[in-house]
Design an enzyme around this catalytic site. Structure first.
Site, PDB file in Angstrom:
ATOM      1  N   HIS A 116       6.121  -4.968 -20.749  1.00  0.00           N
ATOM      2  CA  HIS A 116       5.045  -5.647 -21.478  1.00  0.00           C
ATOM      3  C   HIS A 116       3.849  -4.752 -21.751  1.00  0.00           C
ATOM      4  O   HIS A 116       2.756  -5.235 -22.042  1.00  0.00           O
ATOM      5  CB  HIS A 116       4.604  -6.900 -20.701  1.00  0.00           C
ATOM      6  CG  HIS A 116       5.672  -7.960 -20.660  1.00  0.00           C
ATOM      7  ND1 HIS A 116       5.624  -9.059 -19.844  1.00  0.00           N
ATOM      8  CD2 HIS A 116       6.820  -8.074 -21.371  1.00  0.00           C
ATOM      9  CE1 HIS A 116       6.714  -9.809 -20.033  1.00  0.00           C
ATOM     10  NE2 HIS A 116       7.456  -9.222 -20.955  1.00  0.00           N
ATOM     11  N   THR A 184       8.983 -12.828  -9.741  1.00  0.00           N
ATOM     12  CA  THR A 184       9.049 -13.286 -11.130  1.00  0.00           C
ATOM     13  C   THR A 184       9.714 -14.654 -11.191  1.00  0.00           C
ATOM     14  O   THR A 184      10.684 -14.915 -10.475  1.00  0.00           O
ATOM     15  CB  THR A 184       9.760 -12.278 -12.063  1.00  0.00           C
ATOM     16  OG1 THR A 184       9.880 -12.869 -13.355  1.00  0.00           O
ATOM     17  CG2 THR A 184      11.116 -11.864 -11.569  1.00  0.00           C
ATOM     18  N   PRO A 210       8.443 -16.673  -2.841  1.00  0.00           N
ATOM     19  CA  PRO A 210       8.235 -17.817  -1.956  1.00  0.00           C
ATOM     20  C   PRO A 210       8.829 -19.105  -2.531  1.00  0.00           C
ATOM     21  O   PRO A 210       9.167 -20.020  -1.787  1.00  0.00           O
ATOM     22  CB  PRO A 210       6.710 -17.943  -1.841  1.00  0.00           C
ATOM     23  CG  PRO A 210       6.120 -16.785  -2.546  1.00  0.00           C
ATOM     24  CD  PRO A 210       7.184 -16.090  -3.335  1.00  0.00           C
ATOM     25  N   ALA A 227       5.993 -11.193  -1.211  1.00  0.00           N
ATOM     26  CA  ALA A 227       6.519  -9.847  -1.478  1.00  0.00           C
ATOM     27  C   ALA A 227       6.140  -8.848  -0.382  1.00  0.00           C
ATOM     28  O   ALA A 227       6.986  -8.071   0.064  1.00  0.00           O
ATOM     29  CB  ALA A 227       6.015  -9.364  -2.837  1.00  0.00           C
TER      30      ALA A 227
HETATM   31  P1  NAD Z   1       6.121 -14.639 -13.476  1.00  0.00           P
HETATM   32  O1  NAD Z   1       6.936 -15.364 -14.460  1.00  0.00           O
HETATM   33  O2  NAD Z   1       6.534 -13.302 -13.082  1.00  0.00           O
HETATM   34  O3  NAD Z   1       5.829 -15.714 -12.204  1.00  0.00           O
HETATM   35  C1  NAD Z   1       5.153 -15.407 -11.013  1.00  0.00           C
HETATM   36  C2  NAD Z   1       6.121 -15.629  -9.830  1.00  0.00           C
HETATM   37  O4  NAD Z   1       5.585 -15.004  -8.677  1.00  0.00           O
HETATM   38  C3  NAD Z   1       6.359 -17.103  -9.467  1.00  0.00           C
HETATM   39  O5  NAD Z   1       7.744 -17.344  -9.411  1.00  0.00           O
HETATM   40  C4  NAD Z   1       5.748 -17.220  -8.045  1.00  0.00           C
HETATM   41  O6  NAD Z   1       6.474 -18.117  -7.226  1.00  0.00           O
HETATM   42  C5  NAD Z   1       5.853 -15.816  -7.539  1.00  0.00           C
HETATM   43  N1  NAD Z   1       4.895 -15.423  -6.509  1.00  0.00           N
HETATM   44  C6  NAD Z   1       3.636 -15.874  -6.309  1.00  0.00           C
HETATM   45  N2  NAD Z   1       3.071 -15.234  -5.262  1.00  0.00           N
HETATM   46  C7  NAD Z   1       3.989 -14.353  -4.795  1.00  0.00           C
HETATM   47  C8  NAD Z   1       4.011 -13.406  -3.722  1.00  0.00           C
HETATM   48  N3  NAD Z   1       2.948 -13.219  -2.933  1.00  0.00           N
HETATM   49  N4  NAD Z   1       5.125 -12.691  -3.533  1.00  0.00           N
HETATM   50  C9  NAD Z   1       6.217 -12.862  -4.321  1.00  0.00           C
HETATM   51  N5  NAD Z   1       6.253 -13.736  -5.342  1.00  0.00           N
HETATM   52  C10 NAD Z   1       5.158 -14.485  -5.577  1.00  0.00           C
HETATM   53  O7  NAD Z   1       4.808 -14.290 -14.005  1.00  0.00           O
HETATM   54  P2  NAD Z   1       3.818 -15.290 -14.654  1.00  0.00           P
HETATM   55  O8  NAD Z   1       2.702 -15.346 -13.703  1.00  0.00           O
HETATM   56  O9  NAD Z   1       4.519 -16.530 -15.020  1.00  0.00           O
HETATM   57  O10 NAD Z   1       3.393 -14.506 -15.966  1.00  0.00           O
HETATM   58  C11 NAD Z   1       4.187 -14.376 -17.142  1.00  0.00           C
HETATM   59  C12 NAD Z   1       3.889 -13.022 -17.769  1.00  0.00           C
HETATM   60  O11 NAD Z   1       2.466 -12.794 -17.801  1.00  0.00           O
HETATM   61  C13 NAD Z   1       4.433 -11.868 -16.967  1.00  0.00           C
HETATM   62  O12 NAD Z   1       5.723 -11.593 -17.349  1.00  0.00           O
HETATM   63  C14 NAD Z   1       3.413 -10.757 -17.254  1.00  0.00           C
HETATM   64  O13 NAD Z   1       3.723 -10.030 -18.410  1.00  0.00           O
HETATM   65  C15 NAD Z   1       2.131 -11.450 -17.503  1.00  0.00           C
HETATM   66  N6  NAD Z   1       1.232 -11.329 -16.333  1.00  0.00           N
HETATM   67  C16 NAD Z   1       1.034 -10.092 -15.778  1.00  0.00           C
HETATM   68  C17 NAD Z   1       0.213  -9.937 -14.665  1.00  0.00           C
HETATM   69  C18 NAD Z   1       0.006  -8.557 -14.070  1.00  0.00           C
HETATM   70  O14 NAD Z   1       0.103  -7.565 -14.776  1.00  0.00           O
HETATM   71  N7  NAD Z   1      -0.236  -8.456 -12.765  1.00  0.00           N
HETATM   72  C19 NAD Z   1      -0.414 -11.062 -14.111  1.00  0.00           C
HETATM   73  C20 NAD Z   1      -0.207 -12.334 -14.736  1.00  0.00           C
HETATM   74  C21 NAD Z   1       0.634 -12.431 -15.837  1.00  0.00           C
END
Ligand code: NAD
Ligand code: ZN
Length: 245
Positions: A116, A184, A210, A227
């Site tokens: 992305h 994810t 989780p 994680a």
């Molecule tokens: P995502 O689809 O990757 O979902 C987040 C996942 O992380 C959920 O399934 C949740 O249960 C899990 N999660 C939460 N805390 C966690 C932990 N401590 N350890 C392991 N897993 C955990 O991402 P999204 O938030 O639905 O966002 C969609 C898109 O938005 C992403 O593909 C990305 O491109 C973008 N995004 C990027 C960032 C970043 O760069 N850090 C942040 C937010 C969104």
């Protein structure tokens, strides 16, 4: 938390892929998107993360990214990022990430596919100009291209746009022994197809999250933990295993 059968798979493996999402950076203080009631840090997603939104109001979009950049600037890689970087001492490792925060690279991972894009890169909406911009906060919104004067945009992939390096991602997924899916929700296709594709080509699939996700339906191992907890336990177990060798 880490079954011995999983350690056994790591002892046999050579090529490891980690497919990561916003969850891996959650413990670095970067909010995930899902579960926020359709709002993303107070903004409507379609307004700030789509080409239409940018055409309608580029200043609003840049303000949103400026806020995210401030937050990401303060963040540091967590144990999950650093363990993945350290695995390079033992394995051929590829990271395929949906994150735009650049934390895998900052943690020291060298083979990183950023599907992305990256929030620290800007590109021109008209010509081929691309650059790194690490100004926090950004000056003079919206920024303009120094070559042609058109609007610059964040070099990130928005809703409705094709992801970067997808072919390369499928290639490494096809050739790995272990695919770790970390943080994810695995709902955004075609990227969400990567772990299943790896499985179909013989990889062991591990889901670290989780919450339950669709990957649990076919994963060989599901670790329902944060994680950092899962990766630090795994690393400790692996080090014990390597010392025995
Ligand atoms: P995502 O689809 O990757 O979902 C987040 C996942 O992380 C959920 O399934 C949740 O249960 C899990 N999660 C939460 N805390 C966690 C932990 N401590 N350890 C392991 N897993 C955990 O991402 P999204 O938030 O639905 O966002 C969609 C898109 O938005 C992403 O593909 C990305 O491109 C973008 N995004 C990027 C960032 C970043 O760069 N850090 C942040 C937010 C969104
Ligand atoms: Zn230009």
């Amino acid at each position: 938390m880490i079954p011995n059968a999983l350690v056994k798979e790591f002892r046999k493996a050579k090529n490891i892929v980690a497919f990561t999402g916003a969850g891996i950076s959650a413990e670095s203080g970067i909010p995930t998107f899902r579960g926020s009631g359709g709002l993303w840090e107070g903004y409507r997603v379609e307004e700030v993360a789509s080409p239409d939104g940018f055409n309608t109001n580029p200043v609003l979009v840049w303000k949103f990214y400026d806020e995210r950049r401030k937050n990401i600037f303060k963040a540091v890689p967590n144990t999950a990022h650093t363990v993945l970087a350290k695995l390079e001492n033992y394995y051929n490792v590829w990271i395929i990430t949906q994150n735009i925060d650049g934390l895998h690279i900052r943690a020291g991972s060298t083979n990183v596919i950023e599907l992305h894009g990256n929030i620290w890169r800007v590109r021109c909406t008209s010509c081929n100009y691309k650059d790194i911009n690490e100004d926090v906060p950004l000056k003079d919104l919206p920024p303009k291209c120094p070559e042609c004067g058109s609007l610059l945009r964040p070099d990130v992939v928005w809703f409705g746009e094709p992801v970067y390096d997808l072919e390369k991602a499928f290639h490494v997924a096809e050739n790995c022994d272990i695919m770790m899916v970390i943080g994810t929700s695995a709902q955004v296709y075609p990227a969400a197809y990567l772990p299943l594709y790896a499985k179909q080509h013989g990889a062991i699939v591990i889901n670290i999250n989780p919450e339950r996700t669709p990957v649990d339906d076919y994963a060989d191992f599901s670790i329902h933990a944060k994680a950092t907890e899962a990766l630090s336990s795994l690393y400790q177990k692996l080090q014990e295993a390597f010392q025995e060798e």
